[in-house]
Write an enzyme that holds these catalytic residues in place. Structure first.
Site, short mmCIF file in Angstrom:
data_model
loop_
_atom_site.label_atom_id
_atom_site.label_comp_id
_atom_site.label_asym_id
_atom_site.label_seq_id
_atom_site.Cartn_x
_atom_site.Cartn_y
_atom_site.Cartn_z
N GLU A 1 5.06 1.78 -7.56
CA GLU A 1 3.78 2.44 -7.26
C GLU A 1 3.44 3.57 -8.23
O GLU A 1 2.28 3.77 -8.57
CB GLU A 1 3.77 2.96 -5.81
CG GLU A 1 3.58 1.87 -4.76
CD GLU A 1 4.87 1.17 -4.39
OE1 GLU A 1 5.94 1.56 -4.91
OE2 GLU A 1 4.82 0.22 -3.59
N HIS B 1 3.31 1.59 7.97
CA HIS B 1 2.37 0.58 7.47
C HIS B 1 1.05 0.59 8.23
O HIS B 1 0.36 -0.41 8.28
CB HIS B 1 2.97 -0.82 7.57
CG HIS B 1 4.12 -1.07 6.65
ND1 HIS B 1 5.36 -0.54 6.86
CD2 HIS B 1 4.21 -1.79 5.50
CE1 HIS B 1 6.18 -0.93 5.89
NE2 HIS B 1 5.51 -1.68 5.05
#
Lengths: 322, 322
Positions: B59, B128
């Site tokens: 990321e 999430h």
């Protein structure tokens, strides 16, 4: 021969300009002429010089918090740099960046960076753009031994290797991550060992030998331009000063400090000796280079001091492109 | 034509990929896999691996490289698989993408889009499911776009891709399958313009993303009880259409803010502060906020449903003002 002479003299000039600029910046900072941080590049001049000697204007570099040397070697203008250190409106960033954020996008300088290790993904992104556009331009990521412990280092080397991106990772291993010695912050001696993990070439070289650096960079840059992917070059060096001005560097062993600053090891003195030895220059020639650099730096200081501060309304501009 | 929210997002990217060769997509599993939620399905076949780039799980690199490639003139649309993962690459958004333009005195543009799914309701638990849209509004230099319908998603995403600033584009997972009428071809919605999703005269509900749908359903029920709610969707948090909000509150005299973010330091607090500062005289009741409680997001559906702001809670908050 003539070419080598020219190249070495040119690199000497660049190193002298960096050293002169840095010495002046240190004195000015100590005299309270400008605020913020100064992370001096003294002692490491050979690295930026040797690498950037192989670059075109259209190539990119990402620099670090210790960035003045990279900027000068890539063609940055001393007056605009000095004005930025002073926070003046005529500075590279109109006084909004300061020492740690100087950039000249037209010269491919994608900025110094205040975050250790943050330049590597950005340089790799620039290399992505070079390849995407089918140019033969390359990007250089400068960083230190401390940054080689960060995720950004590992992610960037991994990505650049799988995509064969035209980027060269240049580690300036000065032995210190601020006050933390290399032996304390990583269980390896050669940062270049880490290249093996990414299946790319990695070399460790004398970071105070500008010719060795230039040769290693030339090979890595050629490889990158050809589309053969990245290289990790580790340049072993020493920072003459503390992490920033004001840090006396008490964590260094005085013997090491003395040795690295000796004529035998100092990168600039070594080039001078080489130039004399090869009869490329005499002492008067070298003195002239130094005098010219001092004149240029003096003019930069004068420019900075005579430049206006930014108008307070400038606080609000340049946040967004409209 | 009828499209789902996910199809509208894909259509926007397809329009821009066709129009501008500088546009490319990069992210985890966006190619062969078609994206974790299928949003990029088929794009690899249509545009090939140069434009639709699968990345490793990196990321920092995904966002960091986009800063570099966009500063060099490309138009990256990068995807972070879940909004929660922004924590992994916070530096790249907050200290790099957001600040490059300002630090460099306006001499570089970071025209990139960061797409991220938000939202609870699928049993994905605490790492999430978050809606963190308020978090990055605290960093000047970033634009935050958060559409609540398929048409808005398409029109705003095309505008985001064409924008020269770093834009964060929040997509709610619960709406990916939601159908709606979407204009074909080139269709843009200006960034920074609110939309009144339901006109009303008795109370203003300011809300965005999936909570627009919940608020509209709540408004229908309230109407049956004689309360005519106006539902105003700012559509972009930065820049925020303050005028539209103040105008609506001036008309209704009452304000309820609904968002799925947790209440503390959620963007609703900012809107409440703006209305208190600039529209206090319009108010004839205290401002109410409906938001998730200040807890991580629980897994069990029984707990998760208790966590997500519900129609009932919206109705209750509105009624408390009468």
């Amino acid at each position: 021969m003539a070419e080598k002479k020219e190249q070495l003299l040119e690199m000497y000039k660049t190193m002298v300009r960096i050293r002169t600029f840095e010495k002046e910046a240190i004195d000015l900072f100590a005299a309270g002429k400008f605020p913020g941080f100064v992370h001096s590049y003294l002692g490491e001049e050979a690295i930026a010089t040797g690498v950037c000697a192989n670059l075109k204007d259209s190539d990119y570099i990402c620099s670090t918090h210790r960035g003045h040397g990279h900027l000068i070697a890539k063609g940055g203008k001393l007056d605009l740099m000095m004005a930025e250190l002073y926070g003046k409106s005529t500075g590279y960033c109109k006084g909004k960046g300061g020492s740690m954020h100087i950039a000249d996008v037209d010269l491919g300088i994608l900025g110094a960076n205040g975050i250790v290790g943050a330049g590597m993904p950005i340089a790799t992104g620039a290399a992505f753009a070079c390849k995407y556009r089918k140019t033969d331009n390359v990007a250089i990521a400068f960083f230190g031994d401390g940054a080689s412990d960060r995720a950004t280092f590992h992610e960037s080397l991994n990505l650049a290797s799988i995509w064969k991106l035209p980027v060269v990772f240049v580690c300036e291993n000065n032995g210190w991550a601020i006050s933390n010695s290399q032996e304390n912050h990583q269980n390896i001696t050669d940062v270049s060992d880490r290249a093996t993990a990414y299946g790319i070439p990695g070399v460790s070289i004398d970071g105070n030998d500008v010719m060795a650096i230039s040769e290693a960079a030339e090979e890595a840059i050629k490889r990158a331009r050809k589309g053969d992917g990245p290289t990790l070059i580790e340049c072993k060096t020493w920072r003459h000063r503390g992490h920033f001005e004001g840090d006396p560097g008490a964590y260094k062993d005085p013997k090491d400090q003395e040795e690295w600053l000796s004529d035998a090891k100092d990168a600039l003195v070594r080039v001078e000796k080489k130039l004399i030895e090869l009869k490329y220059a005499n002492k008067a020639d070298l003195d002239k280079v130094k005098a010219d650099a001092q004149t240029e730096v003096d003019a930069a200081v004068k420019f900075a001091e005579q430049s206006p501060d930014p108008d307070p309304s400038e606080v609000l501009t340049d946040v967004y492109t409209v | 034509m009828q499209m789902t929210y996910a199809e509208a997002i894909r259509d926007a990217m397809r329009v821009e990929l066709k129009r501008d060769p500088k546009v490319y997509l990069a992210g985890e599993d966006i190619g062969v896999f078609g994206g974790c939620f299928g949003v990029t399905a088929g794009l690899l076949d249509e545009f090939g691996p140069k434009r639709i780039v699968d990345t490793p799980i990196s990321e920092n690199f995904i966002v960091g490289h986009a800063v570099g490639s966009s500063a060099c003139g490309l138009r990256p649309i990068v995807e972070i698989m879940f909004n929660d993962f922004i924590a992994v690459c916070f530096d790249e958004m907050c200290n790099q993408a957001a600040k490059v333009r300002y630090m460099f005195g306006g001499k570089a543009d970071v025209g990139m889009v960061l797409r991220m799914p938000i939202g609870a309701g699928i049993g994905a638990a605490a790492q999430h499911s978050q809606s963190l849209e308020g978090l990055l509004t605290h960093i000047p230099g970033l634009i935050s776009v958060i559409p609540s319908t398929p048409a808005d998603a398409k029109g705003l995403l095309i505008s985001a891709i064409r924008d020269d600033n770093p834009v964060i584009f929040y997509e709610h997972k619960q709406m990916y399958g939601m159908p709606g009428e979407v204009p074909e071809g080139d269709y843009t919605i200006p960034i920074g313009k609110a939309d009144i999703k339901r006109e009303g005269s008795d109370v203003t509900i300011v809300t965005w993303s999936w909570m627009v749908q919940k608020s509209l359903a709540a408004a229908e029920k309230l109407a049956a009880e004689g309360i005519n709610a106006e539902v105003l969707d700012p559509r972009t948090l930065i820049p925020l259409d303050k005028e539209a909000i103040l105008k609506s509150v001036a008309k209704t005299g009452k304000l309820v803010i609904v968002h799925e973010e947790v209440k503390t330091s959620g963007f609703g607090g900012e809107i409440a502060a703006i209305v208190s500062e600039e529209g206090f005289d319009y108010l004839d009741a205290p401002i109410k906020r409906v938001a998730a409680p200040d807890t991580p997001i629980p897994f069990s559906p029984a707990l998760e449903q208790a966590y997500i702001p519900s129609e009932e809670k919206i109705i209750e908050a509105v009624k408390a003002l009468f």
